[in-house]
Design a protein around this motif. Structure first.
Motif, PDB file in Angstrom:
ATOM      1  N   ALA A 109      35.078   6.378  83.425  1.00 32.81           N
ATOM      2  CA  ALA A 109      34.952   5.356  82.387  1.00 32.81           C
ATOM      3  C   ALA A 109      35.233   3.964  82.949  1.00 32.81           C
ATOM      4  O   ALA A 109      34.528   2.999  82.633  1.00 32.81           O
ATOM      5  CB  ALA A 109      35.899   5.671  81.234  1.00 32.81           C
ATOM      6  N   GLY A 110      36.263   3.855  83.791  1.00 30.97           N
ATOM      7  CA  GLY A 110      36.573   2.563  84.394  1.00 30.97           C
ATOM      8  C   GLY A 110      35.460   2.055  85.284  1.00 30.97           C
ATOM      9  O   GLY A 110      35.125   0.866  85.272  1.00 30.97           O
ATOM     10  N   TRP A 111      34.854   2.973  86.049  1.00 31.94           N
ATOM     11  CA  TRP A 111      33.753   2.570  86.929  1.00 31.94           C
ATOM     12  C   TRP A 111      32.563   2.057  86.116  1.00 31.94           C
ATOM     13  O   TRP A 111      31.912   1.082  86.492  1.00 31.94           O
ATOM     14  CB  TRP A 111      33.337   3.732  87.818  1.00 31.94           C
ATOM     15  CG  TRP A 111      32.251   3.359  88.779  1.00 31.94           C
ATOM     16  CD1 TRP A 111      30.938   3.708  88.714  1.00 31.94           C
ATOM     17  CD2 TRP A 111      32.382   2.516  89.933  1.00 31.94           C
ATOM     18  NE1 TRP A 111      30.242   3.150  89.760  1.00 31.94           N
ATOM     19  CE2 TRP A 111      31.107   2.417  90.523  1.00 31.94           C
ATOM     20  CE3 TRP A 111      33.456   1.852  90.514  1.00 31.94           C
ATOM     21  CZ2 TRP A 111      30.877   1.668  91.675  1.00 31.94           C
ATOM     22  CZ3 TRP A 111      33.236   1.108  91.668  1.00 31.94           C
ATOM     23  CH2 TRP A 111      31.959   1.019  92.235  1.00 31.94           C
ATOM     24  N   ALA A 112      32.286   2.692  84.993  1.00 31.87           N
ATOM     25  CA  ALA A 112      31.199   2.222  84.130  1.00 31.87           C
ATOM     26  C   ALA A 112      31.470   0.813  83.626  1.00 31.87           C
ATOM     27  O   ALA A 112      30.568  -0.042  83.605  1.00 31.87           O
ATOM     28  CB  ALA A 112      31.006   3.185  82.957  1.00 31.87           C
ATOM     29  N   GLU A 113      32.712   0.550  83.231  1.00 35.01           N
ATOM     30  CA  GLU A 113      33.048  -0.800  82.768  1.00 35.01           C
ATOM     31  C   GLU A 113      32.932  -1.818  83.895  1.00 35.01           C
ATOM     32  O   GLU A 113      32.518  -2.954  83.679  1.00 35.01           O
ATOM     33  CB  GLU A 113      34.463  -0.824  82.184  1.00 35.01           C
ATOM     34  CG  GLU A 113      34.586  -0.176  80.828  1.00 35.01           C
ATOM     35  CD  GLU A 113      33.774  -0.868  79.743  1.00 35.01           C
ATOM     36  OE1 GLU A 113      33.566  -2.100  79.840  1.00 35.01           O
ATOM     37  OE2 GLU A 113      33.351  -0.177  78.803  1.00 35.01           O
ATOM     38  N   PHE A 114      33.295  -1.396  85.106  1.00 36.04           N
ATOM     39  CA  PHE A 114      33.211  -2.296  86.249  1.00 36.04           C
ATOM     40  C   PHE A 114      31.760  -2.644  86.570  1.00 36.04           C
ATOM     41  O   PHE A 114      31.430  -3.805  86.841  1.00 36.04           O
ATOM     42  CB  PHE A 114      33.879  -1.665  87.462  1.00 36.04           C
ATOM     43  CG  PHE A 114      33.723  -2.466  88.727  1.00 36.04           C
ATOM     44  CD1 PHE A 114      34.408  -3.658  88.891  1.00 36.04           C
ATOM     45  CD2 PHE A 114      32.886  -2.034  89.740  1.00 36.04           C
ATOM     46  CE1 PHE A 114      34.264  -4.415  90.047  1.00 36.04           C
ATOM     47  CE2 PHE A 114      32.735  -2.787  90.894  1.00 36.04           C
ATOM     48  CZ  PHE A 114      33.421  -3.973  91.047  1.00 36.04           C
ATOM     49  N   ASP A 298      30.358   5.759  75.537  1.00 35.36           N
ATOM     50  CA  ASP A 298      29.391   6.105  76.573  1.00 35.36           C
ATOM     51  C   ASP A 298      29.936   5.921  77.987  1.00 35.36           C
ATOM     52  O   ASP A 298      29.278   6.304  78.956  1.00 35.36           O
ATOM     53  CB  ASP A 298      28.129   5.239  76.427  1.00 35.36           C
ATOM     54  CG  ASP A 298      27.350   5.554  75.161  1.00 35.36           C
ATOM     55  OD1 ASP A 298      27.457   6.696  74.677  1.00 35.36           O
ATOM     56  OD2 ASP A 298      26.658   4.662  74.647  1.00 35.36           O
ATOM     57  N   ALA A 299      31.113   5.340  78.119  1.00 36.33           N
ATOM     58  CA  ALA A 299      31.601   4.968  79.444  1.00 36.33           C
ATOM     59  C   ALA A 299      31.747   6.168  80.367  1.00 36.33           C
ATOM     60  O   ALA A 299      31.385   6.108  81.548  1.00 36.33           O
ATOM     61  CB  ALA A 299      32.939   4.233  79.317  1.00 36.33           C
ATOM     62  N   GLY A 300      32.266   7.285  79.871  1.00 38.63           N
ATOM     63  CA  GLY A 300      32.500   8.443  80.722  1.00 38.63           C
ATOM     64  C   GLY A 300      31.229   9.001  81.330  1.00 38.63           C
ATOM     65  O   GLY A 300      31.159   9.267  82.536  1.00 38.63           O
ATOM     66  N   VAL A 301      30.186   9.182  80.502  1.00 34.94           N
ATOM     67  CA  VAL A 301      28.943   9.764  81.024  1.00 34.94           C
ATOM     68  C   VAL A 301      28.220   8.778  81.931  1.00 34.94           C
ATOM     69  O   VAL A 301      27.646   9.171  82.965  1.00 34.94           O
ATOM     70  CB  VAL A 301      28.023  10.249  79.886  1.00 34.94           C
ATOM     71  CG1 VAL A 301      28.667  11.407  79.147  1.00 34.94           C
ATOM     72  CG2 VAL A 301      27.659   9.132  78.918  1.00 34.94           C
ATOM     73  N   VAL A 302      28.236   7.500  81.585  1.00 36.98           N
ATOM     74  CA  VAL A 302      27.559   6.497  82.411  1.00 36.98           C
ATOM     75  C   VAL A 302      28.247   6.373  83.770  1.00 36.98           C
ATOM     76  O   VAL A 302      27.598   6.345  84.819  1.00 36.98           O
ATOM     77  CB  VAL A 302      27.514   5.134  81.688  1.00 36.98           C
ATOM     78  CG1 VAL A 302      27.025   4.029  82.633  1.00 36.98           C
ATOM     79  CG2 VAL A 302      26.599   5.208  80.467  1.00 36.98           C
ATOM     80  N   GLY A 303      29.576   6.326  83.766  1.00 34.93           N
ATOM     81  CA  GLY A 303      30.310   6.216  85.022  1.00 34.93           C
ATOM     82  C   GLY A 303      30.160   7.444  85.892  1.00 34.93           C
ATOM     83  O   GLY A 303      29.980   7.339  87.113  1.00 34.93           O
TER      84      GLY A 303
END
Length: 315
Positions: A109-114, A298-303
């Motif tokens: 999730a953090g990587w997706a936000e980044f 959506d952050a978890g799946v996107v990341g």
């Protein structure tokens, strides 16, 4: 260039086919049978096969809460699923025709936000996911930090109160016990017990039999003084933790996700204030920005998808 992201939660499994720009092409969701790891494995395989049908997929990333080894292969320990030293990547790759990586859910999730959300303009970021517990992710110099064994960035277990409340990890005083959704509910009940500004919370509890997280969230949005005081207390604990993290990691931005982050600036204001009050060498130490996560659920799946794609392509 499409990849698949799977996010295994305590109650559901979410999956998505994602392009290289973080856009979800199609998605799937089903309940989690947390008591049966084999059923979870079967569900993940079926989901990846379904999302892959008719598509060119380079890889799939599977995110779950727990300790994942540095090779992104084995789940050392999962708190919500009966996985102990589980060779999950090996099991999945034996049944699928695409490369698999395993990733911690907060890291994903953090990587997706980044890459695609609130951290996309920065090189150094800390994400705190404020849900039932507190998850964390660290990006330093554009790289996701995992640590020597792969289990770094467990920021919810940063100790902020010596000999404080017991935590599920076995320690005492972790930020998870003071800055999580569960903590917010406990604090709100304490205000309800005390009367005064907690009278609205107390009345709701008496009528419904108990307070829930949704109740407290609604009271916060309605401006109830007891709920807002509980949120400020929670934010002060998180801000203190951020000041300590800043001394070690020096991030340019702190990004807050999870259900409690729906409070927006009502959450960020006490966090920011406590951060500044506890920042070492304030006035001389550069001050980080504070933001609410943008990708939400959506952050978890996107990341997970993006990390899998990068793993395969070598980016």
């Amino acid at each position: 260039m499409h990849a698949i992201g799977i996010d295994i939660g305590g109650t559901k499994i979410a999956g998505a086919l994602v392009d290289e720009f973080g856009t979800i092409i199609k998605s799937d969701r089903r309940p989690t049978e947390a008591a049966d790891p084999r059923e979870i494995e079967d569900a993940v395989v079926e989901m990846i096969e379904g999302l892959s049908a008719g598509q060119e997929v380079v890889a799939a990333g599977v995110a779950a809460a727990g300790f994942i080894d540095a090779a992104q292969s084995t789940v050392y320990y999962a708190p919500n699923i009966n996985w102990r030293n589980e060779p999950l990547r090996e099991k999945l790759e034996s049944r699928l025709s695409v490369p698999i990586i395993i990733e911690n859910d907060a890291n994903a999730a953090g990587w997706a936000e980044f890459c695609f959300g609130a951290g996309r303009l920065y090189s150094d970021m800390v994400t705190l996911t404020i849900g039932t517990g507190v998850g964390g992710a660290i990006v330093s110099r554009d790289k996701l930090f995992r640590g020597g064994f792969g289990v770094g960035a467990e920021l919810g277990h940063l100790r902020v109160v010596p000999d404080g409340l017991p935590c599920g990890c076995g320690a005492h005083g972790c930020i998870e016990q003071y800055g999580s959704g569960r903590a917010l509910l406990r604090i709100a009940n304490e205000f309800a017990d005390a009367g005064g500004i907690g009278l609205g919370l107390a009345a709701s509890r008496a009528k419904r039999g108990k307070l829930t997280g949704k109740d407290v969230g609604r009271f916060i949005q309605d401006g109830d003084p007891g709920a807002l005081a509980a949120l400020r207390q929670l934010g002060a604990s998180l801000g203190q933790a951020c000041a300590s993290l800043a001394a070690v990691l020096d991030p340019q931005v702190f990004v807050f996700g999870g259900g409690v982050a729906a409070a927006g600036e009502l959450l960020l204001e006490p966090i920011r204030s406590a951060y500044l009050d506890n920042l070492p060498a304030r006035g001389y130490h550069p001050e980080a920005e504070f933001a609410i996560a943008e990708l939400v659920n959506d952050a978890g799946v996107v990341g997970a998808a993006d990390l899998a794609r990068r793993h395969v392509t070598g980016e």
